[in-house]
Design an enzyme around this catalytic site. Structure first.
Site, PDB file in Angstrom:
ATOM      1  N   LYS A   1       0.868  -1.192   0.000  1.00  0.00           N
ATOM      2  CA  LYS A   1       0.000   0.000   0.000  1.00  0.00           C
ATOM      3  C   LYS A   1       0.895   1.229   0.000  1.00  0.00           C
ATOM      4  O   LYS A   1       1.994   1.212   0.569  1.00  0.00           O
ATOM      5  CB  LYS A   1      -0.897   0.021   1.246  1.00  0.00           C
ATOM      6  CG  LYS A   1      -2.146   0.849   1.068  1.00  0.00           C
ATOM      7  CD  LYS A   1      -3.191   0.075   0.270  1.00  0.00           C
ATOM      8  CE  LYS A   1      -4.494   0.808   0.167  1.00  0.00           C
ATOM      9  NZ  LYS A   1      -5.558  -0.104  -0.304  1.00  0.00           N
TER      10      LYS A   1
HETATM   11  P1  NAD Z   1     -12.816   7.562  -3.231  1.00  0.00           P
HETATM   12  O1  NAD Z   1     -11.819   8.610  -3.048  1.00  0.00           O
HETATM   13  O2  NAD Z   1     -13.296   7.235  -4.602  1.00  0.00           O
HETATM   14  O3  NAD Z   1     -14.114   7.882  -2.329  1.00  0.00           O
HETATM   15  C1  NAD Z   1     -14.077   8.107  -0.960  1.00  0.00           C
HETATM   16  C2  NAD Z   1     -15.444   8.629  -0.543  1.00  0.00           C
HETATM   17  O4  NAD Z   1     -15.500   8.704   0.885  1.00  0.00           O
HETATM   18  C3  NAD Z   1     -15.753  10.037  -1.053  1.00  0.00           C
HETATM   19  O5  NAD Z   1     -17.109  10.094  -1.452  1.00  0.00           O
HETATM   20  C4  NAD Z   1     -15.528  10.911   0.179  1.00  0.00           C
HETATM   21  O6  NAD Z   1     -16.275  12.104   0.152  1.00  0.00           O
HETATM   22  C5  NAD Z   1     -16.010   9.980   1.253  1.00  0.00           C
HETATM   23  N1  NAD Z   1     -15.571  10.299   2.607  1.00  0.00           N
HETATM   24  C6  NAD Z   1     -14.358  10.658   3.067  1.00  0.00           C
HETATM   25  N2  NAD Z   1     -14.401  10.877   4.391  1.00  0.00           N
HETATM   26  C7  NAD Z   1     -15.667  10.641   4.778  1.00  0.00           C
HETATM   27  C8  NAD Z   1     -16.360  10.690   6.015  1.00  0.00           C
HETATM   28  N3  NAD Z   1     -15.719  11.013   7.135  1.00  0.00           N
HETATM   29  N4  NAD Z   1     -17.685  10.387   6.040  1.00  0.00           N
HETATM   30  C9  NAD Z   1     -18.333  10.038   4.913  1.00  0.00           C
HETATM   31  N5  NAD Z   1     -17.735   9.973   3.721  1.00  0.00           N
HETATM   32  C10 NAD Z   1     -16.428  10.267   3.650  1.00  0.00           C
HETATM   33  O7  NAD Z   1     -12.222   6.251  -2.513  1.00  0.00           O
HETATM   34  P2  NAD Z   1     -12.590   4.715  -2.774  1.00  0.00           P
HETATM   35  O8  NAD Z   1     -11.641   4.188  -3.760  1.00  0.00           O
HETATM   36  O9  NAD Z   1     -14.047   4.578  -2.976  1.00  0.00           O
HETATM   37  O10 NAD Z   1     -12.177   4.101  -1.359  1.00  0.00           O
HETATM   38  C11 NAD Z   1     -13.064   4.100  -0.250  1.00  0.00           C
HETATM   39  C12 NAD Z   1     -12.668   2.956   0.675  1.00  0.00           C
HETATM   40  O11 NAD Z   1     -12.732   1.723  -0.061  1.00  0.00           O
HETATM   41  C13 NAD Z   1     -11.256   3.048   1.226  1.00  0.00           C
HETATM   42  O12 NAD Z   1     -11.217   2.476   2.512  1.00  0.00           O
HETATM   43  C14 NAD Z   1     -10.473   2.167   0.271  1.00  0.00           C
HETATM   44  O13 NAD Z   1      -9.277   1.679   0.842  1.00  0.00           O
HETATM   45  C15 NAD Z   1     -11.488   1.067   0.042  1.00  0.00           C
HETATM   46  N6  NAD Z   1     -11.251   0.281  -1.150  1.00  0.00           N
HETATM   47  C16 NAD Z   1     -11.199   0.852  -2.382  1.00  0.00           C
HETATM   48  C17 NAD Z   1     -10.947   0.051  -3.477  1.00  0.00           C
HETATM   49  C18 NAD Z   1     -10.904   0.604  -4.887  1.00  0.00           C
HETATM   50  O14 NAD Z   1     -10.769  -0.185  -5.817  1.00  0.00           O
HETATM   51  N7  NAD Z   1     -11.042   1.894  -5.093  1.00  0.00           N
HETATM   52  C19 NAD Z   1     -10.744  -1.320  -3.327  1.00  0.00           C
HETATM   53  C20 NAD Z   1     -10.849  -1.878  -2.057  1.00  0.00           C
HETATM   54  C21 NAD Z   1     -11.099  -1.064  -0.979  1.00  0.00           C
END
Ligand code: NAD
Length: 413
Positions: free
Chosen positions: A103
Site C-alpha cells: 500500500k
Molecule cells: P474515493 O476517493 O473514490 O471515495 C471516498 C469517498 O468517501 C468520497 O465520497 C468521500 O467524500 C467519502 N468520505 C471521506 N471521508 C468521509 C467521512 N468522514 N464520512 C463520509 N464519507 C467520507 O475512494 P474509494 O476508492 O471509494 O475508497 C473508499 C474505501 O474503499 C477506502 O477504505 C479504500 O481503501 C477502500 N477500497 C477501495 C478500493 C478501490 O478499488 N477503489 C478497493 C478496495 C477497498
C-alpha cells in the site's frame, strides 16, 4: 482515531494464536517486509515549492509481488499505510491471488490542488519509488482520491524511466492504455456479490432491504448502483460533506448526477439532510462503510442499528467495535473478503497486460463472481465449523496460506 496498525497487528496476533503459528512466523508476518518514506518536492502553480511526504509499504511477498492501492489524503500516515498493506496481504490470500500485500500514500490534500500539481506530485512520487515497484515486484492501484488518470501518470512515468511501455506496473488504468473492462465497478460489484452470497447462504430473500452507504466514491457509488438494480432500497448516503436520508429510498442515478454536478451528495433535494455521523445510526438492514478506517469504534458501536455491516472500506470497524457488534448479534462481512472485488479485477487486468489479450466485460464479471463465491463459501464454512466470526475465519484462511508459502520457501539466508 484508533491506530490502524495496532488494530491490524492485534488481529494478526489473535489469529496466529488460534492457528498455533510457530514463533518465527509470528515474528516475521507481524511486520512489513519493507517500507519506504520519500520526500516529494512539487512546484506549485504559484511558483512556490512544497515538499510532500510519500510512503510505500510492502507487507509480504511470499505468495507473489506486492499489490495494493495508492492513497492521496491529508491524514495519510506511515502506520495507516502499513496496516493497509498487511490487510492487502490477507485479502489477496483469502481470494487465493498470486500476490502479497502493499500500500502507498502521499500526505496531501488533492482537493486543494490543481490537476497540474497532482500530475507533478504523482510523477515525482513514482520516480522516488521506481526501484521497488514493477509488474513483478509491486503493482499499485487506485485508492482514496486516486483514479485512472493518476494510474496513467504512474504508468507513463515508470515506462519513460524504463525505456519501454510497461502497462503491468499499475492496475485500474483507463481502457485506452491497457485497463480492464469492469475494473471501475469491481470493488462495488464485489461488495454486491458478497451481500448476495450472504443472503443466498442464509436462504433469505433480498426483498426491498434497506441500505445505508457511508462514502460515495468509487467503492460506495458502484455498490449503490448494483444493489439498487437488484431490488435493495438505498435509504441513506454520505460523503465527506454530510449525508442525506430518505426512508422511502433515494434514486441512485439522480444522486450520482447531483454529486457530479455539485461535488456532494448533500445537495440532493429529495431527502433529509443530516450529519455524516448521524447517518450511521439510522435504521437499515445493511450498513456499508465505504469511506475511511475506524468509522465504527468502541465509542459508537452500540449506536449502530443495522443488522449487517458490509465493509467496502478497509478497516472501518475497530477491534473493540467488532466485539460489541458481535455481542449485539450484528453480522460483519469483513473487508478482506467484501471489498476484494477491486483487487480481483486488478489481477485480471495484470494478466491481460501480460498476455496483451483483452477480455469482455461479461467475461470479467463472470470470473469475478466465481472467485468471490469460492472465497465466500470457504470463509462461511470455516466460520460455521469453528463457531467464529467471518472476520476471524477470513483471517485464519489467509494467514494459514501466507504462513504455508513462507514455510515452504524457508528463511534467507
Ligand atoms: P474515493 O476517493 O473514490 O471515495 C471516498 C469517498 O468517501 C468520497 O465520497 C468521500 O467524500 C467519502 N468520505 C471521506 N471521508 C468521509 C467521512 N468522514 N464520512 C463520509 N464519507 C467520507 O475512494 P474509494 O476508492 O471509494 O475508497 C473508499 C474505501 O474503499 C477506502 O477504505 C479504500 O481503501 C477502500 N477500497 C477501495 C478500493 C478501490 O478499488 N477503489 C478497493 C478496495 C477497498
Amino acid at each position: 482515531m484508533e491506530n490502524p496498525w495496532k488494530i491490524a497487528q492485534q488481529q494478526f496476533d489473535r489469529s496466529a494464536e488460534i492457528l498455533g503459528l510457530e514463533d518465527w512466523l509470528r515474528l516475521k508476518l507481524r511486520e512489513p517486509r519493507r517500507v519506504i518514506i520519500v520526500s516529494v518536492p512539487v512546484k506549485m502553480d504559484d511558483g512556490t515549492l512544497k515538499v510532500f511526504t510519500g510512503y510505500r509499504s510492502q507487507h509480504n511477498t511470499a505468495r507473489g509481488p506486492a499489490k495494493g492501492g495508492i492513497r492521496y489524503h491529508q491524514d495519510v500516515t506511515l502506520d495507516e499505510v502499513k496496516a493497509l498493506s498487511m490487510w492487502m496481504t490477507w485479502k489477496c490470500a483469502v481470494l487465493n491471488l498470486p500476490y502479497g500485500g502493499g500500500k502507498g500514500g502521499v500526505r496531501c490534500n488533492p482537493k486543494t490542488m490543481s490537476t497540474g500539481e497532482i500530475e507533478r506530485l504523482t510523477r515525482r512520487y513514482t520516480s522516488e519509488i521506481f526501484d521497488i515497484i514493477g509488474p513483478e515486484k509491486d503493482i499499485p492501484a487506485p485508492d482514496v482520491n486516486t483514479d485512472g488518470q493518476v494510474m496513467a501518470w504512474i504508468m507513463d512515468t515508470y515506462s519513460v524511466l524504463s525505456g519501454k511501455n510497461v502497462p503491468g506496473v499499475v492496475t485500474g488504468k483507463p481502457l485506452d492504455i491497457g485497463g480492464s473492462e469492469g475494473r471501475n465497478a469491481a470493488t462495488g460489484r464485489g461488495v454486491y456479490f458478497t451481500l448476495l452470497n450472504y443472503f443466498r447462504n442464509k436462504k433469505q430473500s433480498i426483498g426491498a432491504r434497506s441500505v445505508i452507504i457511508q462514502g460515495f466514491g468509487n467503492a460506495g457509488r458502484y455498490a449503490a448502483m448494483l444493489l439498487e438494480s437488484a431490488g435493495f432500497k438505498v435509504v441513506g448516503v454520505s460523503d465527506s460533506k454530510g449525508a442525506v436520508y430518505n426512508q422511502n429510498g433515494i434514486d441512485v442515478k439522480d444522486l450520482i448526477r447531483v454529486k457530479a454536478e455539485t461535488t456532494s451528495v448533500v445537495n440532493y433535494k429529495e431527502a433529509e439532510k443530516i450529519s455524516g455521523e448521524e447517518i450511521l445510526y439510522k435504521d437499515a438492514d445493511v450498513l456499508i462503510p465505504a469511506a475511511l478506517e475506524s468509522a465504527i469504534t468502541y465509542a459508537n458501536a452500540d449506536r449502530i442499528r443495522a443488522k449487517i455491516i458490509c465493509e467496502a472500506a478497509n478497516g472501518p470497524v475497530s477491534n473493540e467495535a467488532d466485539k460489541i457488534l458481535q455481542e449485539r448479534g450484528i453480522i460483519v462481512l469483513p473487508d478482506i473478503l467484501a471489498n476484494a472485488g477491486g483487487v480481483v479485477v486488478s489481477y485480471f487486468e495484470w494478466l491481460q497486460n501480460m498476455q496483451s489479450y483483452y477480455w469482455t466485460e461479461q467475461q470479467v464479471n463472470e470470473k469475478l463472481e466465481l472467485m468471490m463465491k469460492t472465497a465466500f463459501d470457504n470463509v462461511i464454512t470455516l466460520a460455521e465449523e469453528k463457531n467464529i466470526t467471518l472476520r476471524e475465519s477470513a483471517l485464519m484462511i489467509a494467514i494459514k496460506r501466507v504462513a504455508e508459502a513462507s514455510k515452504i520457501k524457508g528463511l534467507y539466508p
